[in-house]
Scaffold this active site. Structure first.
Site, PDB file in Angstrom:
ATOM      1  N   GLY A  14       0.836  -1.209   0.000  1.00 26.73           N
ATOM      2  CA  GLY A  14       0.000   0.000   0.000  1.00 26.73           C
ATOM      3  C   GLY A  14       0.868   1.255   0.000  1.00 26.73           C
ATOM      4  NE  ARG A  75      -2.221  -4.513  -1.789  1.00 23.34           N
ATOM      5  CZ  ARG A  75      -1.899  -3.803  -0.713  1.00 23.34           C
ATOM      6  NH1 ARG A  75      -0.822  -4.070  -0.029  1.00 23.34           N
ATOM      7  NH2 ARG A  75      -2.673  -2.814  -0.310  1.00 23.34           N
ATOM      8  CG  ASP A 106       3.042  -6.869   7.621  1.00 25.17           C
ATOM      9  OD1 ASP A 106       2.507  -6.322   6.636  1.00 25.17           O
ATOM     10  OD2 ASP A 106       2.424  -7.632   8.375  1.00 25.17           O
ATOM     11  CB  THR A 129       2.638   0.576   6.259  1.00 22.87           C
ATOM     12  OG1 THR A 129       1.260   0.283   6.573  1.00 22.87           O
ATOM     13  CG2 THR A 129       3.450   0.305   7.514  1.00 22.87           C
ATOM     14  CG  ASP A 131      -1.793  -0.626   7.841  1.00 20.09           C
ATOM     15  OD1 ASP A 131      -2.650   0.227   7.558  1.00 20.09           O
ATOM     16  OD2 ASP A 131      -1.590  -1.650   7.160  1.00 20.09           O
ATOM     17  CG  ASP A 133       1.215  -3.183  10.348  1.00 19.10           C
ATOM     18  OD1 ASP A 133       2.045  -2.466   9.759  1.00 19.10           O
ATOM     19  OD2 ASP A 133       0.505  -4.017   9.762  1.00 19.10           O
ATOM     20  NE  ARG A 175      -2.985  -5.396   5.172  1.00 20.33           N
ATOM     21  CZ  ARG A 175      -2.032  -5.581   4.268  1.00 20.33           C
ATOM     22  NH1 ARG A 175      -1.066  -6.433   4.479  1.00 20.33           N
ATOM     23  NH2 ARG A 175      -2.055  -4.908   3.140  1.00 20.33           N
TER      24      ARG A 175
END
Ligand code: ADP
Ligand code: F6P
Length: 326
Positions: A14, A75, A106, A129, A131, A133, A175
């Protein structure tokens, strides 16, 4: 592995605001240190198909303020196979690329880790990202901008929530991580956040209602992290319709607008620092690590640690949200 003379750089997964600032920093720092730079287009896909261009310092002019990624992103399923990664490695050899800088989340860093293991290629990851994460860095590139986008949107939704005395579930990205939801809720003054990390601990909807929704307010905003684990905002709206039909409930799904826009100062600065650090790391002989920033210090985080997906949610933040939403 011999001396590194040429590095390849790609963005994958992303897109995130600040990726361009990172591309600029990596390129300029590499050239400053006498290295050749090759930009690889469309993530790992470009490494397989050979969509590659040598970058000079001017190729990254005027991009620090732009969202998205000038290298494009993709992707790439083929890269998940050993055969695909072998083709990618052959492209690197053909192009004379001695080391790879991967900017992504990740999944992208998992790919870099495998390539490094299988072909003894030095890879450095930058956490790109929204996110947040990735373990081993306080924030990831793009997260702060996404948070700012979320609070701008929630401020507007609040006008309607207040005027109509409604309960709004606002779904945010992440996510399976709740960082955007939790910190977005604190920063926008929302009444609660529903996050995947706590899904098995408590019934987060019941908690929220029990904690006094409607005791002191006639409207409420709850940020819900998108995730199969929570079920997302629609799931909670349905539950309220069935279990608490007295409330007027609405859902807003913020979606991809959270990924766009000009990066904040924070994201531009961490992207610039991380980009410079990635070249320093390579020259120091570091291999297969993600660059992170913890307590304002640059750190090298082994890929395996960064991607293990267990970056913990800070309980103090949960307490702050709860205390301030009375
Ligand atoms: P993100 O990097 O944002 O987490 P993805 O999970 O979609 O995004 O991963 C981006 C790309 O990284 C994938 O399309 C694929 O090319 C590569 N990738 C992801 N997971 C793996 C894996 N397990 N093995 C090899 N490559 C992977
Ligand atoms: O990883 C970034 C992210 O925006 C996640 O928050 C979200 O789940 C996913 O990517 C969406 O991916 P796509 O752009 O493929 O819909």
């Amino acid at each position: 592995m011999g001396t590194i003379k040429c590095i390849g750089i790609l963005t994958s997964g992303g897109d995130a605001p600040g990726m361009n600032a990172a591309i600029r920093a990596v390129t300029r720092s590499a050239i400053f240190n006498g290295l050749k730079v090759k930009g690889i287009y469309r993530g790992y896909k470009g490494l397989i198909t050979g969509e590659i261009q040598e970058f000079q310092t001017q190729n990254v002019s005027n991009i620090i303020q732009q969202g998205g990624t000038i290298l494009k992103t993709a992707r790439c399923q083929e890269f998940k196979t050993p055969e695909g990664r072998k083709i990618a490695y052959e492209t690197m050899q053909r192009e004379g690329i001695d080391a790879l800088i991967v900017i992504g989340g990740d999944g992208s860093l998992t790919g870099a880790r495998l390539l490094a293991q299988e072909f003894d290629v030095p890879c450095i990851g930058l956490p790109g990202t929204i996110d947040n994460d990735l373990y081993g860095t306080d924030t990831t590139i793009g997260y702060d901008t996404a948070l700012n986008t979320i609070i701008e949107a929630v401020d507007k939704i609040r006008d309607t929530a207040t005027s109509h005395e409604r309960l709004f579930f606002v779904e945010v990205m992440g996510r399976d991580a709740g960082f955007l939801a939790l910190n977005g809720a604190i920063a926008s003054g929302a009444e609660a956040a529903i996050i995947p990390e706590f899904n098995t601990e408590v019934d987060q909807l019941e908690e929220f209602i029990k904690n006094g929704f409607r005791k002191s307010k006639n409207s409420s905003i709850v940020l819900v992290a998108e995730s199969e684990i929570t079920g997302g905002a629609m799931h909670y709206a349905e539950r309220v319709k069935n279990e608490y039909p007295q409330y007027d409930v609405r859902v807003t799904i913020l979606g991809h607008l959270q990924r766009g826009g000009s990066p904040t100062a924070h994201d531009r600065i961490i992207a610039s620092r991380m980009g410079v650090a990635s070249i320093e790391a390579l020259m120091e002989g570091q291999r297969n690590v993600m660059i992170g920033i913890e307590n304002d210090q640059m750190v090298y985080v082994p890929f395996a640690k960064a991607i293990k997906n267990d970056k913990p949610i800070d309980r103090e933040l949960v307490a702050v949200l709860r205390e301030l939403s009375i």
